[in-house]
Design a protein around this motif. Structure first.
Motif, PDB file in Angstrom:
ATOM      1  N   ASP A 129      47.093  40.201  38.257  1.00 55.38           N
ATOM      2  CA  ASP A 129      47.572  40.577  39.165  1.00 55.38           C
ATOM      3  C   ASP A 129      45.529  41.140  39.892  1.00 55.38           C
ATOM      4  N   ASN A 130      45.649  40.754  41.010  1.00 53.19           N
ATOM      5  CA  ASN A 130      44.919  40.192  41.572  1.00 53.19           C
ATOM      6  C   ASN A 130      45.166  41.951  43.194  1.00 53.19           C
ATOM      7  N   VAL A 131      45.554  41.862  43.050  1.00 53.58           N
ATOM      8  CA  VAL A 131      45.903  42.506  44.703  1.00 53.58           C
ATOM      9  C   VAL A 131      46.553  44.074  44.629  1.00 53.58           C
ATOM     10  N   GLN A 188      43.766  47.462  48.713  1.00 49.98           N
ATOM     11  CA  GLN A 188      43.177  48.146  48.641  1.00 49.98           C
ATOM     12  C   GLN A 188      41.493  48.942  49.230  1.00 49.98           C
ATOM     13  N   TYR A 189      41.010  47.730  48.668  1.00 45.37           N
ATOM     14  CA  TYR A 189      39.555  47.976  49.012  1.00 45.37           C
ATOM     15  C   TYR A 189      38.931  47.777  50.835  1.00 45.37           C
ATOM     16  N   ASN A 190      39.484  47.595  51.336  1.00 46.09           N
ATOM     17  CA  ASN A 190      39.487  48.515  52.827  1.00 46.09           C
ATOM     18  C   ASN A 190      39.678  49.815  53.415  1.00 46.09           C
ATOM     19  N   ALA A 223      39.357  31.789  43.915  1.00 50.32           N
ATOM     20  CA  ALA A 223      38.019  31.586  43.280  1.00 50.32           C
ATOM     21  C   ALA A 223      39.208  31.611  41.205  1.00 50.32           C
ATOM     22  N   VAL A 224      39.390  33.158  41.153  1.00 49.98           N
ATOM     23  CA  VAL A 224      40.084  33.278  39.980  1.00 49.98           C
ATOM     24  C   VAL A 224      41.461  33.258  40.176  1.00 49.98           C
ATOM     25  N   GLY A 225      42.313  33.486  41.371  1.00 52.49           N
ATOM     26  CA  GLY A 225      43.575  33.348  40.200  1.00 52.49           C
ATOM     27  C   GLY A 225      44.308  31.153  40.534  1.00 52.49           C
ATOM     28  N   ASP A 265      54.773  32.762  49.376  1.00 54.25           N
ATOM     29  CA  ASP A 265      54.151  33.630  50.373  1.00 54.25           C
ATOM     30  C   ASP A 265      54.587  34.963  50.337  1.00 54.25           C
ATOM     31  N   TYR A 266      53.190  35.956  50.115  1.00 55.97           N
ATOM     32  CA  TYR A 266      53.633  37.471  50.156  1.00 55.97           C
ATOM     33  C   TYR A 266      54.395  38.323  52.042  1.00 55.97           C
ATOM     34  N   ARG A 267      53.019  37.125  53.194  1.00 55.77           N
ATOM     35  CA  ARG A 267      53.977  38.004  54.124  1.00 55.77           C
ATOM     36  C   ARG A 267      54.719  37.219  54.871  1.00 55.77           C
ATOM     37  N   THR A 326      50.126  27.143  54.325  1.00 58.71           N
ATOM     38  CA  THR A 326      48.818  26.610  53.773  1.00 58.71           C
ATOM     39  C   THR A 326      48.475  26.559  52.306  1.00 58.71           C
ATOM     40  N   LYS A 327      48.242  27.835  52.275  1.00 59.18           N
ATOM     41  CA  LYS A 327      47.799  28.546  51.157  1.00 59.18           C
ATOM     42  C   LYS A 327      48.080  27.840  49.990  1.00 59.18           C
ATOM     43  N   CYS A 328      49.328  28.162  49.800  1.00 53.93           N
ATOM     44  CA  CYS A 328      51.050  27.593  49.124  1.00 53.93           C
ATOM     45  C   CYS A 328      50.999  26.779  49.490  1.00 53.93           C
ATOM     46  N   ALA A 343      50.372  33.614  47.357  1.00 54.55           N
ATOM     47  CA  ALA A 343      49.209  33.633  48.828  1.00 54.55           C
ATOM     48  C   ALA A 343      49.829  34.049  49.843  1.00 54.55           C
ATOM     49  N   GLY A 344      48.909  34.379  50.749  1.00 54.59           N
ATOM     50  CA  GLY A 344      49.329  34.391  52.057  1.00 54.59           C
ATOM     51  C   GLY A 344      49.269  34.249  53.248  1.00 54.59           C
ATOM     52  N   SER A 345      49.377  31.629  53.253  1.00 56.76           N
ATOM     53  CA  SER A 345      49.735  31.897  54.003  1.00 56.76           C
ATOM     54  C   SER A 345      50.344  30.364  53.385  1.00 56.76           C
ATOM     55  N   LEU A 349      45.560  43.799  34.967  1.00 60.03           N
ATOM     56  CA  LEU A 349      45.225  44.102  35.582  1.00 60.03           C
ATOM     57  C   LEU A 349      43.650  44.040  36.362  1.00 60.03           C
ATOM     58  N   CYS A 350      43.407  42.339  37.221  1.00 63.97           N
ATOM     59  CA  CYS A 350      42.022  41.947  37.648  1.00 63.97           C
ATOM     60  C   CYS A 350      41.495  42.392  39.143  1.00 63.97           C
ATOM     61  N   GLY A 351      42.345  42.463  39.893  1.00 66.09           N
ATOM     62  CA  GLY A 351      41.414  42.901  41.024  1.00 66.09           C
ATOM     63  C   GLY A 351      43.047  43.738  42.289  1.00 66.09           C
TER      64      GLY A 351
HETATM   65  N1  LIG Z   1      38.042  42.421  36.983  1.00 60.74           N
HETATM   66  C1  LIG Z   1      36.599  41.413  36.442  1.00 60.74           C
HETATM   67  O1  LIG Z   1      36.141  41.863  36.253  1.00 60.74           O
HETATM   68  C2  LIG Z   1      36.874  40.771  38.054  1.00 60.74           C
HETATM   69  C3  LIG Z   1      36.300  39.729  38.278  1.00 60.74           C
HETATM   70  C4  LIG Z   1      36.118  38.972  39.724  1.00 60.74           C
HETATM   71  C5  LIG Z   1      36.963  39.341  40.124  1.00 60.74           C
HETATM   72  N2  LIG Z   1      37.722  40.013  40.359  1.00 60.74           N
HETATM   73  C6  LIG Z   1      38.883  40.791  41.316  1.00 60.74           C
HETATM   74  O2  LIG Z   1      39.836  39.304  41.422  1.00 60.74           O
HETATM   75  C7  LIG Z   1      40.436  39.310  42.674  1.00 60.74           C
HETATM   76  C8  LIG Z   1      39.530  37.694  43.360  1.00 60.74           C
HETATM   77  O3  LIG Z   1      38.722  37.472  43.527  1.00 60.74           O
HETATM   78  P1  LIG Z   1      38.246  36.215  43.058  1.00 60.74           P
HETATM   79  O4  LIG Z   1      36.805  36.158  43.817  1.00 60.74           O
HETATM   80  O5  LIG Z   1      39.212  35.220  43.110  1.00 60.74           O
HETATM   81  O6  LIG Z   1      38.770  36.064  45.941  1.00 60.74           O
HETATM   82  P2  LIG Z   1      39.666  35.195  46.127  1.00 60.74           P
HETATM   83  O7  LIG Z   1      40.712  35.324  45.588  1.00 60.74           O
HETATM   84  O8  LIG Z   1      38.927  33.819  46.624  1.00 60.74           O
HETATM   85  O9  LIG Z   1      39.452  35.924  48.021  1.00 60.74           O
HETATM   86  C9  LIG Z   1      40.192  37.018  47.853  1.00 60.74           C
HETATM   87  C10 LIG Z   1      41.724  36.440  48.626  1.00 60.74           C
HETATM   88  O10 LIG Z   1      42.095  37.700  48.126  1.00 60.74           O
HETATM   89  C11 LIG Z   1      43.551  37.892  49.170  1.00 60.74           C
HETATM   90  N3  LIG Z   1      43.318  38.930  49.548  1.00 60.74           N
HETATM   91  C12 LIG Z   1      43.393  39.780  51.119  1.00 60.74           C
HETATM   92  N4  LIG Z   1      43.586  41.059  50.932  1.00 60.74           N
HETATM   93  C13 LIG Z   1      44.956  41.090  50.499  1.00 60.74           C
HETATM   94  C14 LIG Z   1      45.712  42.330  50.863  1.00 60.74           C
HETATM   95  N5  LIG Z   1      46.173  42.911  51.427  1.00 60.74           N
HETATM   96  N6  LIG Z   1      47.007  41.761  49.489  1.00 60.74           N
HETATM   97  C15 LIG Z   1      46.675  40.719  48.954  1.00 60.74           C
HETATM   98  N7  LIG Z   1      46.298  39.910  48.974  1.00 60.74           N
HETATM   99  C16 LIG Z   1      45.054  40.019  49.611  1.00 60.74           C
HETATM  100  C17 LIG Z   1      43.542  36.857  49.815  1.00 60.74           C
HETATM  101  O11 LIG Z   1      44.152  35.820  49.749  1.00 60.74           O
HETATM  102  P3  LIG Z   1      45.386  35.401  50.266  1.00 60.74           P
HETATM  103  O12 LIG Z   1      45.853  34.584  51.564  1.00 60.74           O
HETATM  104  O13 LIG Z   1      46.396  34.955  49.033  1.00 60.74           O
HETATM  105  O14 LIG Z   1      45.954  36.802  50.368  1.00 60.74           O
HETATM  106  C18 LIG Z   1      42.019  36.266  49.637  1.00 60.74           C
HETATM  107  O15 LIG Z   1      41.919  34.661  49.661  1.00 60.74           O
HETATM  108  C19 LIG Z   1      39.621  40.855  43.717  1.00 60.74           C
HETATM  109  O16 LIG Z   1      40.641  41.326  43.412  1.00 60.74           O
HETATM  110  C20 LIG Z   1      38.505  40.961  42.579  1.00 60.74           C
HETATM  111  O17 LIG Z   1      37.799  42.048  43.335  1.00 60.74           O
HETATM  112  C21 LIG Z   1      37.841  41.007  39.598  1.00 60.74           C
END
Ligand SMILES: NC(=O)c1ccc[n+]([C@@H]2O[C@H](COP(=O)([O-])OP(=O)(O)OC[C@H]3O[C@@H](n4cnc5c(N)ncnc54)[C@H](OP(=O)(O)O)[C@@H]3O)[C@@H](O)[C@H]2O)c1
Length: 341
Positions: free
Chosen positions: A221-223, A249-251, A158-160, A198-200, A182-184, A178-180, A243-245
């Motif tokens: 950075d989302n990850v 490390q969320y899980n 969504a963000v990226g 593909d980072y994997r 197909t996504k790339c 991205a992680g596959s 630094l967005c996300g």
């Molecule tokens: N700072 C803020 O205000 C704010 C606001 C919104 C969102 N965010 C953050 O932005 C990021 C993206 O959010 P989104 O809503 O756009 O979600 P999204 O990218 O649509 O979905 C999450 C994606 O993260 C990737 N991912 C999951 N585990 C990962 C790992 N261990 N290493 C690398 N990539 C991993 C997966 O894609 P792959 O298959 O490519 O790995 C997954 O599809 C999140 O970190 C979220 O918390 C921050």
């Protein structure tokens, strides 16, 4: 007219990956709006990574969901009953009604939706919170300049996806991670990024280097985690890193290897590298101000002096072990007394 409100409640706090048993489906009566409130029927519920944080009982920028509470979430809803003058039945609003079919609340902070702009679901995505995140993070913090290379992780999400496309529209080279395959492929062929990695896969760092022949100027950075580490080794002088996300490390059940950047994100902190060599234009101002403080005793200093050049190696070794106390100096020879002094 339905009679029950289905809701998803948080049942337990998962230590690692959330399981279905951490949630509970419950049915209850449809709430009745009080004066000043509206009753809404949820049409769209957004699911976002931040919700993982709300399942944890830790201090953060937002309160956790209580056990037994309705899971939080952004929604697009239709007003079906209104006791508030500003909204009428049939109006569509973006709100935070959570994981439930109906919600009654005061309409504070609700955003009306203009159906003529785009499908209403976009109010939770590209034209909503994630889109805004991409927009401000990239343009206000990343400050990309045409011709620069912008790299973004979770690039198909969504963000990226928005980050890379705005980067392109601003004349930058956009590289997704991205992680596959197909996504790339999607990121390059459908979204128009210049490249995706593909980072994997094995050899991720080399592939990223090939995709960024001029280095990396902005890394959105989302990850965090290993992807961030690999990217950091390829940044250019003056690079910016919104630094967005930290989704990697969320899980996690263990603290991350290396520093945990989460407090930097939640506190909107800034880390910026610098080298003093770039700032000698400030020398005059520095000596004026600090020199005056030293002279009048407002700023003190301490010197740790060792005698003779031969003492230098041991003293230096000690410096790295903390055996110096103050500014370490070697007295190589005696200072000549000032003539006439
Ligand atoms: N700072 C803020 O205000 C704010 C606001 C919104 C969102 N965010 C953050 O932005 C990021 C993206 O959010 P989104 O809503 O756009 O979600 P999204 O990218 O649509 O979905 C999450 C994606 O993260 C990737 N991912 C999951 N585990 C990962 C790992 N261990 N290493 C690398 N990539 C991993 C997966 O894609 P792959 O298959 O490519 O790995 C997954 O599809 C999140 O970190 C979220 O918390 C921050």
């Amino acid at each position: 007219v339905p009679e029950t409100n289905r809701r998803v409640l948080l049942k337990s706090r998962p230590p690692g990956e959330p399981r279905p048993s951490d949630f509970e489906i419950a049915e209850g009566p449809i709430p009745k709006p009080s004066d000043g409130e509206i009753l809404c029927r949820t049409i769209w519920l957004s699911l976002d990574p931040y919700m993982r944080g709300r399942m944890k009982d830790v201090r953060s920028y937002a309160a956790p969901v209580e056990i037994g509470g309705v899971m939080v979430g952004g929604t697009v809803s239709e007003v079906i009953e209104s006791k508030h003058p500003s909204l009428r039945p049939g109006d569509l609003v973006v709100g935070m009604d959570g994981w439930q079919q109906y919600a009654s609340s005061a309409p504070t902070g609700l955003r009306p939706i203009d159906r003529s702009v785009a499908p209403i679901s976009t109010a939770l995505g590209v034209l909503g919170m994630p889109g805004l995140t991409a927009y401000v993070g990239l343009l206000d913090i990343g400050r990309p300049v045409a011709g620069e290379t912008v790299v973004v992780s979770a690039a198909s999400g969504a963000v990226g996806s928005v980050v890379g496309q705005i980067a392109r529209l601003k004349g930058c080279r956009a590289v997704g991670i991205a992680g596959s395959p197909t996504k790339c492929g999607y990121v390059v062929n459908e979204l128009g990024f210049d490249a995706a990695v593909d980072y994997r896969r094995d050899g991720f760092a080399e592939a990223l280097r090939d995709a960024c022949p001029n280095g990396i100027d902005v890394y959105f950075d989302n990850v965090a985690g290993p992807v961030l580490e690999a990217v950091l080794r390829q940044i250019n002088r003056g690079a910016r890193i919104p630094l967005c996300g930290l989704i990697s490390q969320y899980n996690a059940t263990e603290p991350p290897r290396g520093p945990n950047l989460a407090p930097l994100l939640t506190n909107r902190g800034l880390i910026r590298g610098f080298l003093v060599f770039d700032h000698f234009d400030r020398f005059g101002a520095f000596v004026n101000e600090v020199g005056a403080w030293v002279r009048n005793g407002e700023l003190r200093y301490r010197e740790d002096i060792v005698d003779g050049l031969d003492a230098a190696p041991q003293a230096f070794i000690g410096l790295l072990e903390g055996r110096n106390f103050g500014k370490l100096l070697v007295r190589v020879s005696e200072e000549r007394p000032v003539a006439g002094g």
